[in-house]
Design a protein around this motif. Structure first.
Motif, short mmCIF file in Angstrom:
data_model
loop_
_atom_site.label_atom_id
_atom_site.label_comp_id
_atom_site.label_asym_id
_atom_site.label_seq_id
_atom_site.Cartn_x
_atom_site.Cartn_y
_atom_site.Cartn_z
N GLN A 148 56.50 -3.90 41.35
CA GLN A 148 56.69 -2.62 40.67
C GLN A 148 57.82 -1.86 41.33
OE1 GLN A 148 55.08 -1.31 38.00
NE2 GLN A 148 53.83 -3.13 37.74
N PRO A 149 58.68 -1.15 40.66
CA PRO A 149 58.73 -0.94 39.23
C PRO A 149 59.23 -2.16 38.46
CG PRO A 149 60.56 0.17 40.28
CD PRO A 149 59.72 -0.43 41.37
N ASP A 150 59.88 -3.09 39.14
CA ASP A 150 60.22 -4.37 38.53
C ASP A 150 60.13 -5.42 39.64
OD1 ASP A 150 62.38 -3.53 39.99
OD2 ASP A 150 63.88 -4.07 38.52
N VAL A 151 60.12 -6.67 39.27
CA VAL A 151 60.03 -7.72 40.28
C VAL A 151 61.34 -7.75 41.05
CG1 VAL A 151 59.74 -10.18 40.71
CG2 VAL A 151 58.42 -9.07 38.90
N GLN A 152 61.26 -7.59 42.36
CA GLN A 152 62.46 -7.56 43.17
C GLN A 152 62.21 -8.14 44.55
OE1 GLN A 152 63.76 -3.53 43.59
NE2 GLN A 152 61.79 -2.80 44.29
N VAL A 153 63.28 -8.61 45.17
CA VAL A 153 63.22 -9.10 46.54
C VAL A 153 63.65 -7.96 47.46
CG1 VAL A 153 64.19 -10.72 48.20
CG2 VAL A 153 63.71 -11.47 45.87
N ASN A 154 62.79 -7.60 48.40
CA ASN A 154 63.11 -6.54 49.35
C ASN A 154 63.74 -7.07 50.62
OD1 ASN A 154 62.05 -4.63 47.62
ND2 ASN A 154 60.04 -4.69 48.55
N THR A 155 63.30 -8.26 51.07
CA THR A 155 63.74 -8.78 52.36
C THR A 155 63.92 -10.29 52.31
OG1 THR A 155 62.47 -7.03 53.48
CG2 THR A 155 63.16 -8.89 54.83
N TYR A 156 64.99 -10.76 52.93
CA TYR A 156 65.21 -12.17 53.21
C TYR A 156 65.10 -12.34 54.73
CZ TYR A 156 67.29 -12.42 48.56
OH TYR A 156 67.51 -12.36 47.21
N ARG A 157 64.52 -13.47 55.18
CA ARG A 157 64.35 -13.67 56.62
C ARG A 157 64.56 -15.13 57.00
NH1 ARG A 157 58.58 -12.81 59.09
NH2 ARG A 157 58.28 -14.86 58.19
N VAL A 158 65.21 -15.37 58.14
CA VAL A 158 65.29 -16.69 58.76
C VAL A 158 64.94 -16.52 60.24
CG1 VAL A 158 66.98 -17.70 57.18
CG2 VAL A 158 67.77 -16.49 59.20
N ARG A 159 64.25 -17.53 60.78
CA ARG A 159 63.90 -17.47 62.19
C ARG A 159 63.66 -18.87 62.73
NH1 ARG A 159 57.80 -14.88 62.32
NH2 ARG A 159 56.81 -16.54 61.15
N ALA A 160 63.70 -18.97 64.03
CA ALA A 160 63.40 -20.21 64.74
C ALA A 160 62.32 -19.88 65.76
CB ALA A 160 64.64 -20.75 65.42
N ARG A 161 61.47 -20.85 66.02
CA ARG A 161 60.42 -20.69 67.03
C ARG A 161 60.48 -21.86 68.00
NH1 ARG A 161 55.09 -20.27 63.80
NH2 ARG A 161 56.32 -21.33 62.22
N TYR A 162 60.56 -21.55 69.27
CA TYR A 162 60.52 -22.57 70.31
C TYR A 162 59.23 -22.38 71.09
CZ TYR A 162 61.64 -25.22 74.50
OH TYR A 162 61.61 -26.11 75.54
#
Length: 100
Positions: free
Chosen positions: A38-52
């Motif tokens: 809402q109010p429309d379908v949208q992407v708020n955040t993009y994320r990339v990560r690495a875990r060691y």
């Protein structure tokens, strides 16, 4: 009159690739998108990560180092801000000994 303002349903989708090169060490790579309906379908955040992740000192003690980069929309909904984070995690493994 009482009302509640909502951003609809929050949604997310993530892809993770795990690689373990020994019983003492592992690496994971994550990529994800997060949004709302809402109010429309949208992407708020993009994320990339690495875990060691690595075992150290005792068989039940682990640490993780997790750097990440994420792109979130600013409050105006226009451009995306680039943010970085670094997480350090300590994990203690509790398990019951199997008499078998």
């Amino acid at each position: 009159m009482l009302s509640e303002i909502s951003n609809g349903v929050e949604w997310s989708s993530e892809f993770t690739y795990f690689y373990r090169d020994s019983s003492h060490r592992a690496i994971a790579f994550d990529a994800g998108v997060f949004g709302q309906t809402q109010p429309d379908v949208q992407v708020n955040t993009y994320r990339v990560r690495a875990r060691y992740r690595r075992n150290f000192y005792r068989p039940w003690l682990f640490y993780e180092v997790i750097p990440e980069v994420f792109w979130s929309k600013d409050d105006g909904g226009g451009s995306r801000d680039i943010n970085t984070a670094l997480f350090l995690r300590l994990e203690i493994l509790f398990r019951q000994n199997d008499p078998g």
